[in-house]
Write an enzyme that holds these catalytic residues in place. Structure first.
Site, short mmCIF file in Angstrom:
data_model
loop_
_atom_site.label_atom_id
_atom_site.label_comp_id
_atom_site.label_asym_id
_atom_site.label_seq_id
_atom_site.Cartn_x
_atom_site.Cartn_y
_atom_site.Cartn_z
CE LYS A 86 40.89 37.31 44.80
NZ LYS A 86 41.07 38.23 44.11
CD GLU A 108 44.04 28.20 43.54
OE1 GLU A 108 43.04 27.45 44.65
OE2 GLU A 108 43.12 29.30 43.27
CB SER A 376 37.57 44.56 40.93
OG SER A 376 38.21 45.29 40.57
C1 LIG Z 1 41.71 38.71 42.07
C2 LIG Z 1 41.68 40.36 41.71
C3 LIG Z 1 40.80 40.43 40.58
C4 LIG Z 1 40.85 39.04 39.39
O1 LIG Z 1 39.89 37.94 39.73
P1 LIG Z 1 38.49 37.70 38.33
O2 LIG Z 1 38.19 36.59 38.79
O3 LIG Z 1 38.59 37.79 37.85
O4 LIG Z 1 37.40 38.87 38.74
C5 LIG Z 1 40.32 41.69 39.79
N1 LIG Z 1 40.51 42.49 40.52
C6 LIG Z 1 41.13 42.82 41.98
C7 LIG Z 1 40.95 43.67 43.03
C8 LIG Z 1 41.78 41.26 42.33
O5 LIG Z 1 41.79 41.61 43.76
#
Ligand SMILES: *Cc1c(COP(=O)(O)O)cnc(C)c1O
Length: 408
Positions: A86, A108, A376
């Site tokens: 993010k 949000e 992620s």
């Molecule tokens: C917010 C989040 C996601 C989902 O968001 P995408 O826009 O689909 O990438 C995935 N993994 C983590 C660790 C997140 O914080």
């Protein structure tokens, strides 16, 4: 404007008249920045001095040995500042806000991660910051509310409607309409009206750009398959973008929740419970019933629990360039447990969806095949949920006490 931002039949910008000029300005600023090589350099510079870029890829040698199939590599977006990909998006949008000369950002947040990331960016750039959050989520996410406020953000509790993410989105748009001159709305994923899907995936594309180069250097070839979890779709698009023209199988993994057959899931592209519609300013697959009523979604991972999905991914689902699969809560918790114990990596529950699907497929592949999984984010934030899922009575009592402390 009207015909821009379409991906085949998906996307677009379905806006109230009053926001059209603001979106035109945003499209213009973004296009100018994109065509200015100095802008990307400035972005890479701040990401490498403030957020640990380039994030490494890690060879998961123990998992590779465990499955005895493909060689498994992990892209480490968990090492970003605030613990997930993010950061890539909010810092990128922050640079655009500076270019627009605006002084305030709003966002949000559901689980709170995007709120914390936005508040962090605002502190760094000296913007005022307001975060909208449903009352239910405020209760569930005390620690994140605490950090947003310490970072100087005003957190507004939304008591309208069902008091969750979608109500917070509505409030954010209401705020934006009345403060367009000074304020930018930092949308958190590759969804919403044009240019957000393109813009957010542009900033996230840094993931795949680095990963493609790293895997060629470290593993000596392209991956056979690349896995990423799909909430709104930003980390998936960011990872996949660099491999679209390669003979690489791209796999997006959605939240299978309690199983597709139960209806309690968040699979927009890998289930039959969704259909094409227009909501929240764009056209895509939504989890909705025949009357267009949004369904309730469910996932063990708050960040994947969303009714819509990126229009760019919807397009790739139709063309077949990206394959979409579902991993259930149970498969995810098992994959997480294995990853922690074998590698000492702690993926977020969201990211663990990508691991779970990769683990289903790795054993049938050969050591000549390379697998790349995008981690992620990091799982520290999921401590209460994971403790619950493992259902260890000793720890559950302890965790429950702590959690109640937060709620007090
Ligand atoms: C917010 C989040 C996601 C989902 O968001 P995408 O826009 O689909 O990438 C995935 N993994 C983590 C660790 C997140 O914080």
């Amino acid at each position: 404007m009207k015909d821009r931002g379409y991906y085949k039949k998906f996307g677009g910008a379905y806006l109230p008249e009053i926001l059209v000029a603001t979106f035109d300005e945003l499209v213009e600023i973004f296009q100018t920045a994109k065509n200015d090589p100095g802008f990307w350099e400035e972005y890479v510079e701040i990401m490498s001095t403030y957020s640990c870029r380039p994030t490494p890829i890690t060879f998961a040698q123990n998992l590779t040995r465990h499955f005895g199939g493909a060689r498994i590599y992990v892209k480490r977006e968990d090492l970003n500042h605030t613990g997930a990909h993010k950061a890539n998006n909010v810092i990128g949008q922050g640079l655009l806000v500076k270019r627009m000369g605006k002084t305030r950002v709003i966002a949000e947040t559901g689980a709170g991660q995007h709120g914390v990331a936005t508040a962090t960016m605002a502190a760094r750039f000296g913007f005022k910051c307001t975060i909208y959050m449903g009352e239910v989520d405020v209760q569930r996410q005390r620690p994140n509310v605490f950090w947003m406020e310490r970072l100087g953000a005003e957190v507004i509790t939304v008591t309208e409607g069902t008091r969750i993410l979608k109500d917070a989105i509505n409030e954010s748009f209401r705020d934006w309409v009345t403060h367009m001159d000074t304020t930018h709305y930092v949308l958190g994923t590759a969804c919403g009206p044009h240019p957000f899907p393109e813009m957010v995936s542009y900033f996230q594309s840094i993931i795949g750009q680095e990963a493609r180069k790293q895997i060629l250097e470290q593993a000596g070839g392209l991956p056979a398959r690349v896995y990423a979890c799909v909430g709104g779709g930003s980390n998936a698009l960011g990872t996949f973008n660099a491999f679209l023209d390669d003979p690489v199988d791209l796999v997006g993994v959605e939240a299978g929740g309690e199983g597709l057959e139960t209806g309690r899931h968040a699979c927009r592209l890998s289930s039959k419970d969704s259909s094409i519609g227009v909501a929240q300013g764009y056209k895509t697959y939504f989890l909705q019933d025949n009357d267009g009523q949004m369904r309730e979604t469910h996932s063990v991972a708050a960040g994947l629990d969303y009714v819509g999905v990126s229009p760019i991914l919807a397009q790739y689902a139709e063309t077949g360039r990206i394959r979409f699969e579902a991993a259930t809560d149970q498969e995810v918790v098992d994959a997480l447990s294995l990853t922690i114990q074998k590698e000492g990596l702690i993926p977020a529950l969201e990211s663990a969806h990508a691991f779970a699907q990769a683990f289903k497929e790795a054993p049938a592949m050969t050591p000549r095949d390379i697998i790349l999984i995008n981690q992620s984010g990091r799982g520290d934030k999921d401590i209460f949920t994971i403790a619950d899922a493992f259902a260890d009575p000793k720890w559950q009592a302890f965790i429950k006490e702590k959690a109640e402390g937060y709620h007090a």
